[in-house]
Scaffold this motif. Sequence first.
Motif, PDB file in Angstrom:
ATOM      1  N   HIS A   1      -2.587  57.337  56.896  1.00 21.29           N
ATOM      2  CA  HIS A   1      -1.313  57.849  56.513  1.00 21.29           C
ATOM      3  C   HIS A   1      -1.062  59.166  56.382  1.00 21.29           C
ATOM      4  CE1 HIS A   1      -2.270  53.619  55.312  1.00 21.29           C
ATOM      5  NE2 HIS A   1      -1.221  53.481  56.061  1.00 21.29           N
ATOM      6  N   TYR A   2      -2.174  59.829  56.155  1.00 26.96           N
ATOM      7  CA  TYR A   2      -2.119  61.439  55.705  1.00 26.96           C
ATOM      8  C   TYR A   2      -1.867  61.974  57.152  1.00 26.96           C
ATOM      9  CZ  TYR A   2      -3.227  61.177  50.857  1.00 26.96           C
ATOM     10  OH  TYR A   2      -3.059  60.959  49.607  1.00 26.96           O
ATOM     11  N   SER A   3      -2.567  61.580  58.203  1.00 30.66           N
ATOM     12  CA  SER A   3      -2.378  62.096  59.254  1.00 30.66           C
ATOM     13  C   SER A   3      -0.906  61.761  59.991  1.00 30.66           C
ATOM     14  CB  SER A   3      -3.584  61.480  60.259  1.00 30.66           C
ATOM     15  OG  SER A   3      -3.063  61.076  61.652  1.00 30.66           O
ATOM     16  N   CYS A   4      -0.668  60.715  59.521  1.00 28.09           N
ATOM     17  CA  CYS A   4       1.060  60.536  59.910  1.00 28.09           C
ATOM     18  C   CYS A   4       2.062  61.440  59.464  1.00 28.09           C
ATOM     19  CB  CYS A   4       1.260  59.165  59.669  1.00 28.09           C
ATOM     20  SG  CYS A   4       0.768  57.787  60.711  1.00 28.09           S
ATOM     21  N   MET A   5       1.758  61.773  58.020  1.00 31.18           N
ATOM     22  CA  MET A   5       2.534  62.418  57.126  1.00 31.18           C
ATOM     23  C   MET A   5       2.551  64.079  57.852  1.00 31.18           C
ATOM     24  SD  MET A   5       4.719  60.858  55.403  1.00 31.18           S
ATOM     25  CE  MET A   5       5.169  62.176  54.298  1.00 31.18           C
ATOM     26  N   VAL A   6       1.158  64.515  58.015  1.00 35.08           N
ATOM     27  CA  VAL A   6       1.225  65.878  58.577  1.00 35.08           C
ATOM     28  C   VAL A   6       1.726  65.972  59.825  1.00 35.08           C
ATOM     29  CG1 VAL A   6      -0.497  67.424  59.119  1.00 35.08           C
ATOM     30  CG2 VAL A   6      -1.285  66.186  57.276  1.00 35.08           C
ATOM     31  N   ASN A   7       1.690  65.178  60.681  1.00 32.54           N
ATOM     32  CA  ASN A   7       2.364  64.984  61.988  1.00 32.54           C
ATOM     33  C   ASN A   7       3.839  65.034  61.613  1.00 32.54           C
ATOM     34  OD1 ASN A   7       2.005  64.906  64.764  1.00 32.54           O
ATOM     35  ND2 ASN A   7       2.201  62.780  64.836  1.00 32.54           N
ATOM     36  N   LEU A   8       4.583  64.329  60.921  1.00 27.77           N
ATOM     37  CA  LEU A   8       5.780  64.054  60.492  1.00 27.77           C
ATOM     38  C   LEU A   8       6.169  65.570  60.220  1.00 27.77           C
ATOM     39  CD1 LEU A   8       8.492  62.644  59.794  1.00 27.77           C
ATOM     40  CD2 LEU A   8       7.524  61.924  57.975  1.00 27.77           C
ATOM     41  N   LEU A   9       5.834  66.114  59.185  1.00 26.99           N
ATOM     42  CA  LEU A   9       6.022  67.511  58.485  1.00 26.99           C
ATOM     43  C   LEU A   9       5.969  68.578  59.515  1.00 26.99           C
ATOM     44  CD1 LEU A   9       4.423  66.606  54.886  1.00 26.99           C
ATOM     45  CD2 LEU A   9       7.047  66.834  55.570  1.00 26.99           C
ATOM     46  N   GLY A  10       4.793  68.500  60.076  1.00 25.14           N
ATOM     47  CA  GLY A  10       4.397  69.373  61.070  1.00 25.14           C
ATOM     48  C   GLY A  10       5.188  69.682  62.347  1.00 25.14           C
ATOM     49  N   ARG A  11       5.535  68.348  62.841  1.00 19.23           N
ATOM     50  CA  ARG A  11       6.313  68.521  64.007  1.00 19.23           C
ATOM     51  C   ARG A  11       7.897  68.862  63.800  1.00 19.23           C
ATOM     52  NH1 ARG A  11       5.675  63.660  67.622  1.00 19.23           N
ATOM     53  NH2 ARG A  11       7.912  63.768  67.270  1.00 19.23           N
ATOM     54  N   ALA A  12       8.189  68.576  62.467  1.00 21.38           N
ATOM     55  CA  ALA A  12       9.421  68.838  62.312  1.00 21.38           C
ATOM     56  C   ALA A  12       9.448  70.320  61.747  1.00 21.38           C
ATOM     57  CB  ALA A  12      10.165  67.922  61.122  1.00 21.38           C
ATOM     58  N   GLY A  13       8.412  71.109  61.823  1.00 18.26           N
ATOM     59  CA  GLY A  13       8.339  72.476  61.667  1.00 18.26           C
ATOM     60  C   GLY A  13       8.001  72.717  60.159  1.00 18.26           C
TER      61      GLY A  13
ATOM     62  N   VAL B   1      18.448  61.299  81.433  1.00 17.98           N
ATOM     63  CA  VAL B   1      18.207  61.453  79.862  1.00 17.98           C
ATOM     64  C   VAL B   1      16.717  60.838  79.508  1.00 17.98           C
ATOM     65  CG1 VAL B   1      20.328  62.062  79.073  1.00 17.98           C
ATOM     66  CG2 VAL B   1      19.737  59.663  79.191  1.00 17.98           C
ATOM     67  N   CYS B   2      16.324  61.338  78.680  1.00 20.43           N
ATOM     68  CA  CYS B   2      15.189  60.464  78.041  1.00 20.43           C
ATOM     69  C   CYS B   2      15.321  59.836  76.669  1.00 20.43           C
ATOM     70  CB  CYS B   2      13.918  61.677  77.962  1.00 20.43           C
ATOM     71  SG  CYS B   2      12.316  60.560  77.390  1.00 20.43           S
ATOM     72  N   SER B   3      14.602  58.617  76.616  1.00 16.69           N
ATOM     73  CA  SER B   3      14.830  57.947  75.433  1.00 16.69           C
ATOM     74  C   SER B   3      14.320  58.653  74.144  1.00 16.69           C
ATOM     75  CB  SER B   3      13.631  56.609  75.461  1.00 16.69           C
ATOM     76  OG  SER B   3      12.707  56.915  75.669  1.00 16.69           O
ATOM     77  N   CYS B   4      13.419  59.690  74.583  1.00 13.70           N
ATOM     78  CA  CYS B   4      12.952  60.256  73.154  1.00 13.70           C
ATOM     79  C   CYS B   4      14.014  61.536  72.617  1.00 13.70           C
ATOM     80  CB  CYS B   4      11.496  61.110  73.434  1.00 13.70           C
ATOM     81  SG  CYS B   4      11.627  62.569  74.492  1.00 13.70           S
ATOM     82  N   GLY B   5      15.098  61.631  73.550  1.00 16.10           N
ATOM     83  CA  GLY B   5      15.878  62.617  72.871  1.00 16.10           C
ATOM     84  C   GLY B   5      15.416  63.844  72.829  1.00 16.10           C
ATOM     85  N   ASP B   6      14.526  64.086  73.646  1.00 18.84           N
ATOM     86  CA  ASP B   6      13.930  65.473  73.722  1.00 18.84           C
ATOM     87  C   ASP B   6      13.040  66.101  72.689  1.00 18.84           C
ATOM     88  OD1 ASP B   6      14.689  65.722  76.364  1.00 18.84           O
ATOM     89  OD2 ASP B   6      16.439  66.759  75.844  1.00 18.84           O
ATOM     90  N   TYR B   7      12.877  65.095  71.875  1.00 23.83           N
ATOM     91  CA  TYR B   7      12.178  65.103  70.522  1.00 23.83           C
ATOM     92  C   TYR B   7      10.791  64.467  70.497  1.00 23.83           C
ATOM     93  CZ  TYR B   7      10.907  65.962  65.654  1.00 23.83           C
ATOM     94  OH  TYR B   7      10.253  66.167  64.339  1.00 23.83           O
ATOM     95  N   TRP B   8       9.712  65.387  70.847  1.00 24.61           N
ATOM     96  CA  TRP B   8       8.303  64.560  70.956  1.00 24.61           C
ATOM     97  C   TRP B   8       7.120  65.319  70.537  1.00 24.61           C
ATOM     98  CZ3 TRP B   8      10.174  66.694  75.164  1.00 24.61           C
ATOM     99  CH2 TRP B   8       9.376  67.520  76.090  1.00 24.61           C
TER     100      TRP B   8
END
Length: 758
Positions: A525-537, A751-758
């Motif tokens: 869960h921590y890894s998910c959160m770090v990923n979520l925050l990190g990828r969003a900058g 177009v790609c389903s990811c909306g270019d956010y990945w």
Amino acid sequence: MTRQALPFFENLNPSILPCLYSAIASLSQSRQAHAYILKSGLLANTLFSTKLISQYANHRCFAQADLVLRSISAPSIPSFSTLIYSLNKSNRFTQSLNVFSRMLSHGVLPDSHVLPNVVKACGKLSVLKFGREIHGIVCKFGFDSDSVVQASLVHLYLKSDRIRDARNVFDRLPEGDVVTCGALLSAYARKGCVNEANEIFSGMQRLGVEPNLVSWNGMITGFNQSGNHTESVVMFQEMHSKGFQPDHITISSVLSAVGDMERLNIGIQVLCCVIKLGLLHCKFVISALMDMFGKCACAGELMKAFEETEEEVMDVGARNALITALSRNGLVDVALEIFERFRVQGRELNVVSWTSMIAGCSQNGKDIAALNLFREMQSVGVKPNSVTIPCLLPACGNIAALIHGKAAHGFALRTGITTDVHVGSALVDMYAKCGRIHLSRLCFDSIPNKNSVCWNAIMGGYAMHGNAKEAIYVFHLMQRKGQKPDFISFSCVLSACSQGGLIEEGWHFFNSMYKDHGIEAKMEHYSCMVNLLGRAGKLEEAYAMIKQMPFEPHACVWGALLSSCRLHNNIRLGEIAARNLFELEPNNPGNYILLSNIYASKAMWDEVDAVRDVMRSRGMKKNPGCSWIEIKNRVRMLFAGDKSNPQMIEIIEKLHKLNLELKKAGYLPNTSLVLQDVDEQDKEQILCGHSEKLAVAFGLLNTPPGSPLQIIKNLRICGDCHSVIKFISGFEGREIYVRDTNRFHHFKDGVCSCGDYW
DNA sequence: CTAGGGTTAG
């Protein structure tokens, strides 16, 4: 008795009656006597008719026996009772109950001998309703204090999984017996009712009923089966300290429990016990030992045990335990070799053996081997079952072998096992991994009694496909349907948030996990959160989260930070993450590559060289990029810069043509993604060689126009490939599914389903 | 004349 009805009776010399009676001693004598008895009217005599019935019944001449019974004008209880007893003994329970019904309709009252027999018949036939009617008769005619009758009712209720009813009868038993107590306590133990089982167990001692070996085993095996491993082992130790000798059944159960607890030292103690008791040559004990060593990660001891065992002593169970134990310890190649040897030797291998081998392969990266085994098992006539399919499907998902997955689905449909939660969840997962999320949903919707695994599978599928909205919707839906989310459900919904960049929602779920559901956040869960925050900058926020974790972060957490730093090219935090990763997994080349890519993005070539030098000095190589594509039922593999493919010239030509079209359309190759210190022309060449592009071109060349392409990649898809494939999907009119390490990209109409956010 | 226990595949 009238004179007409019994013409010979009065002439019969009474002194021959005992002779006649004892003459009914064999089948042929019974037939002769039958004729005579019939003529002489002696059938009305209960003694004679009962003896005849019993003789016929013992010789399985039930029709004859029943004929005798039917020809008696006023049959009495012993005649019915005898026939019912014999029918039961020959497993003719339906007939047994029919005779009993006839008896009741004749107005004959049951006795304490016949009742346990008919109660048993109800249990065997699983006709609880009729059993309850008999229970009513038992009460009505006052058999409440008959221990035998009451005990039979306890067994009936236990067999019908009505433990409460069984307990009610049990509590009113006038006296306890070791068998009934044993049946009840093992039922409780199997159900995981630890307190109740212990209560019965100690209760019988108070009543002066001594627990026997079966009672002890009932506790030990029952606790093991219900997953109460500690209780099972404690019971074994108590048995041992009381000087009670275990048998092979005790040993096999306690070893299974010890293995699940991964307590090798206890396992060794049990092994000593086994040697002392001389049980080392029992096949059950051998397989239990192998299972224990396997679960305790003792591959060495496991192999030793195998080598020291005569192969003749091993039965299928032992062979299966060995296969599983080896695979569990990553020795799948050894397992395959031994499995093959068993086949050559013609040893018995059953569906469990094949399924274990398939599971071993699909869990250890031998997906193609798993698919081949599935085919072979059927060709040698072993029928897959509802466990085989969920073992095989992950292999299909891993390499996106959609055709094989569909074949397995077809098999499941034909055998009617798609309603099984394991099969259903595995299908949901397989279709999601093969890019067919709508098929996942169809399979999901058709599972009748969904458990949390099913719900998690579909949520994970939506997360993988970047459909955060649907994943969150399902997360709420499952709770409305009464299914509590578990820690995996939260991993799924958090990873969905991170794919969709939903920071606020992510925080909400993360916080509510403990607050509303009492679930402690784990590493993932921590890894998910770090990923979520990190990828969003929000890299600083991600780093702050790591610093306040209540336990030491694993590599997956630092890895999430490092990839985010690569995405946003943050050198300071990237270096921190990399330093931690180099300590935790010094031999993972991916971490070095990520760090060097961050340096390269800022043209810090000296630092790039330094990192590459470290890699070289440790003998590490970059994991080669690799893609798979399924064409005409065959899974093909393509490496970056692959020269072995016979169609490579055509593939390069195709990519060149597409490149020209791309440039016409105003596309510029994104060479900033080539992180080597080479000139622009070469960078373009390197981009061309990425395995996912090769796979797309390969697919375009080998499939009919308009058909979809399905590719999976062992690394994350690069930005340049992403834009090129978007263009190709529109230009060539193809749907292209690409699964990388993180998620799915579904390219359609440019177009790609990811909306270019990945 | 009734009656209880086991290992190995997800």
